[in-house]
Design an enzyme around this catalytic site. Structure first.
Site: not given
Ligand code: TRP
Length: 337
Positions: A122, A203, A206
Site C-alpha cells: 500500500k 478480489k 469496494k
C-alpha cells in the site's frame, strides 16, 4: 452421581472489526459477516466493531464516512448480528482504542511494521502517512483491549494478527505476567475469497472502479441479473472448478456453493450438462433469493433511526465497560496511575 461441568463455549472471547465501507458486497458477506453471525452461538462473549479509525488511513469525505459507518452497522444487524448476543459498536466511540494504540506503539519495533505485506504494497499506492504504517498497532489495540482469545479474520489479516500476538507477548514479558494478554488466535473462515465479476483474478472489492464487479447487498433484482449476466467467464461452456485456469466460472461455482451450502464438487455435479449461460441464470436466481430478505431488512433499519442509535449506544457502553477495567490495569502496570 454424575458430575457435569457447566457448558463452556468453544471460544471465550471473540473480537472482530470491519471497515465502514457502507453497504457490504457479497464478498464481505460470504467471507466475513456470515461467519460472524454463526460465531455468536459459539462464544461466551462477542464484540463486533465498525473500525472507523482504521478507515482514516485513506482520505475520507466526512459526510460520506458518516453515512458509511451507519450503513455498515445497519447491514451487520440486517445480516444477523444480534445485539442480544454480541456487542456491536463503533470503534472511535470507545476512546481507549486510540489510547492503547499509543501505549503499544511506544514499544513495538518499527521493523515489525515495515515487514507487513499490506504496508509494503500500500505504501507505494498512496502517500505514506504514519497511520498506514502503524495500522496493525491499532488493530492489536482493538484486540488486546478486550483480552480477546479468538479473532475471525480474512487470510489477508492473519499477518496483522500475528503482530498482535507478538505485541501481546512483548507486554506480557515486560509485565512479568504470562497471562496478562491472552495470545489472540485467528479463526480463518472456510469460504474462499469471492472474486470480482469483471476481473475474476482479483478480489471482489469496494475500491474497484466498476460497479459491475461486485454485488452489493442492496442491489435490486434487475441489477443483480445484469451483473451476473455480464460476469466475465471464458469460451468453454462446460462447468468446472479450476480457479487458476478458469477463474470466472470457478468464482460462480463458489458463489453458488457458498449460498446453497453445497461443496464445489456438488455444484459441478449439479450443473453437469448445463452451459455457462444456464448456470448464470441459476446463480442469479439463487443470489436474488438469498439477498432479498437482507435487502428488505436493510431498508427497514435505514428508516428506524432510533433503534439503530440505541443499539449502537448500548454496544458502545458495554464495550467501554470491559475496556475501562482492562485499560485501568494497563495504566497501573505501566505506572501511569
Ligand atoms: N484490519 C481489518 C481489515 O481491514 C479490520 C480490523 C481492524 C480488525 N481491527 C480489527 C479485524 C481487529 C479483526 C480484529 O479487515
Amino acid at each position: 452421581m454424575s458430575f457435569s461441568a457447566p457448558a463452556r463455549a468453544l471460544y471465550p472471547r471473540i473480537f472482530s472489526g470491519i471497515q465502514p465501507t457502507g453497504i457490504p458486497h457479497l464478498g464481505n458477506y460470504l467471507g466475513a459477516i456470515r461467519n460472524w453471525v454463526a460465531l455468536q452461538e459459539k462464544a461466551d462473549q462477542v464484540l463486533y466493531c465498525v473500525v472507523d479509525l482504521h478507515s482514516l488511513t485513506v482520505p475520507q469525505d466526512a459526510s460520506r464516512l458518516r453515512a458509511n459507518i451507519r450503513d455498515m452497522a445497519i447491514s451487520l444487524l440486517a445480516c444477523g448480528v444480534n445485539p442480544d448476543k454480541s456487542i456491536l459498536f463503533q470503534q472511535s466511540k470507545v476512546s481507549y482504542h486510540a489510547e492503547l494504540a499509543w501505549l503499544l506503539s511506544c514499544r513495538t519495533p518499527l521493523g515489525w511494521l515495515r515487514r507487513m505485506t499490506q504496508w509494503k504494497t500500500k505504501k507505494n499506492q498512496q502517500s505514506e502517512c504514519l497511520g498506514l504504517l502503524s495500522y496493525p498497532v491499532l488493530m492489536a489495540a482493538d484486540v488486546l483491549l478486550y483480552k480477546t482469545t479468538h479473532v475471525p479474520v480474512g487470510s489477508d489479516q492473519v499477518q496483522h494478527l500475528e503482530l498482535a500476538r507478538d505485541v501481546a507477548n512483548l507486554f506480557n514479558s515486560a509485565f512479568d505476567d504470562n497471562s496478562f494478554f491472552p495470545e489472540p488466535e485467528p479463526i480463518v473462515g472456510e469460504h474462499g475469497r469471492v472474486m470480482s465479476l469483471r476481473d475474476p483474478t482479483s478480489k471482489m472489492s469496494k475500491s474497484d472502479p466498476s460497479d459491475l464487479s461486485r454485488i452489493e447487498l442492496t442491489d435490486t433484482d434487475d441489477v443483480i441479473r445484469k451483473k451476473i449476466r455480464k460476469a466475465v467467464t471464458d469460451s468453454t461452456s462446460e462447468i468446472t472448478y479450476d480457479p487458476l485456469t478458469r477463474p470466472g466460472v470457478s468464482n460462480l461455482v463458489s458463489i453458488y456453493g457458498g449460498l446453497t451450502g453445497m461443496s464445489n464438487d456438488d455444484v459441478i455435479r449439479h450443473f453437469v450438462g448445463k452451459d455457462t449461460e444456464a448456470m448464470k441464470s441459476d446463480v442469479t436466481d439463487c443470489v436474488i433469493e438469498y439477498l432479498s430478505p437482507l435487502r428488505k431488512r436493510i431498508r427497514e433499519l435505514r428508516l428506524d433511526e432510533k433503534y439503530v442509535d440505541e443499539t449502537l449506544d448500548r454496544g458502545c457502553k458495554a464495550a467501554r465497560e470491559i475496556a475501562r477495567e482492562n485499560f485501568d490495569n494497563i495504566r497501573n502496570v505501566l505506572g501511569l496511575t
